[in-house]
Design an enzyme around this catalytic site. Structure first.
Site, short mmCIF file in Angstrom:
data_model
loop_
_atom_site.label_atom_id
_atom_site.label_comp_id
_atom_site.label_asym_id
_atom_site.label_seq_id
_atom_site.Cartn_x
_atom_site.Cartn_y
_atom_site.Cartn_z
NE ARG A 163 -1.08 2.11 2.51
CZ ARG A 163 -1.62 1.99 1.29
NH1 ARG A 163 -1.37 0.92 0.56
NH2 ARG A 163 -2.42 2.93 0.82
CG MET A 164 2.08 -6.03 5.72
SD MET A 164 2.29 -5.68 7.49
CE MET A 164 3.39 -7.03 7.94
#
Length: 215
Positions: A194-195
């Site tokens: 989720r970066m």
């Protein structure tokens, strides 16, 4: 009510993709959109020009729906609709909108925020005349967003208008185009853990400022 499987294994997904760096971007957002739009087309997405259009009434009631992008250029993003529909009424009261292009298959998303203006009548008329015959009749047959008694009533209205105009269909005065003039355009590239990469163009006078947002 709690979902029986709040995190189904089948919905877990890796978003790994090529990093999106500031050095990758075109100088202005429409040029960058053009690059990504070609990528979406070449990836075989079924309707890469499908976009979520979010509007709001004068009293702040939000509404969103899918519409089709019909044209884009340096001035903005163009779509067509019934001016008396809910979105048409919203934009008459509050001429601002947000667009979202959800290109899930290639782990990308584009968001556009901006002011909205109606297209000149001659531009809307030219596009209307280029549409398939059935779509032109349909624009007259459907008083978009109004309550109707039945499907049969819609079909009867379509048939009645087709009999009236078997060849040339006049351009409705309640139908036409809008242009979203971008003030903010964000490019989202999915990444692991989720970066995600989020790079935003923000208009500052005649210039565009690029900013990286936290995912």
């Amino acid at each position: 009510m709690e979902l029986p499987h709040p995190h189904p294994a089948g919905l877990r997904r890796s978003y790994q993709g090529k990093p999106l760096l500031e050095s990758d971007l075109a100088p202005e957002p429409i040029a960058q959109f053009a690059v990504w739009f070609v990528d979406a087309v070449e990836a075989g997405l079924p309707e890469p020009n499908a976009m979520v259009l979010a509007t709001s009434s004068a009293d702040g009631r939000p509404s969103a729906r899918l519409v089709l992008l019909k044209h884009y250029d340096a001035e903005g993003f163009v779509f067509f609709t019934n001016y008396e529909s809910r979105k048409g009424r919203d934009l008459a009261e509050n001429p601002r909108a947000c667009l979202v292009f959800p290109w899930h298959e290639i782990r990308r998303q584009v968001r556009v925020e901006g002011e909205v203006v109606r297209l000149p009548r001659e531009e809307s008329a030219a596009y209307f005349r280029s549409r398939p015959y059935g779509s032109r009749i349909g624009a007259w047959a459907s008083r978009q967003s109004e309550v109707v008694p039945s499907r049969e009533a819609l079909d009867e209205r379509f048939a009645e208008l087709a009999r009236r105009w078997p060849d040339e269909v006049p351009v409705p005065d309640f139908w036409g185009g809008f242009r979203v003039i971008p003030q903010v355009v964000e490019f989202w590239q999915g990444q692991d853990d989720r970066m995600h990469d989020r790079l935003r163009y923000r208009r500052d006078g005649e210039a565009w400022i690029v900013e990286r947002l936290a995912p």
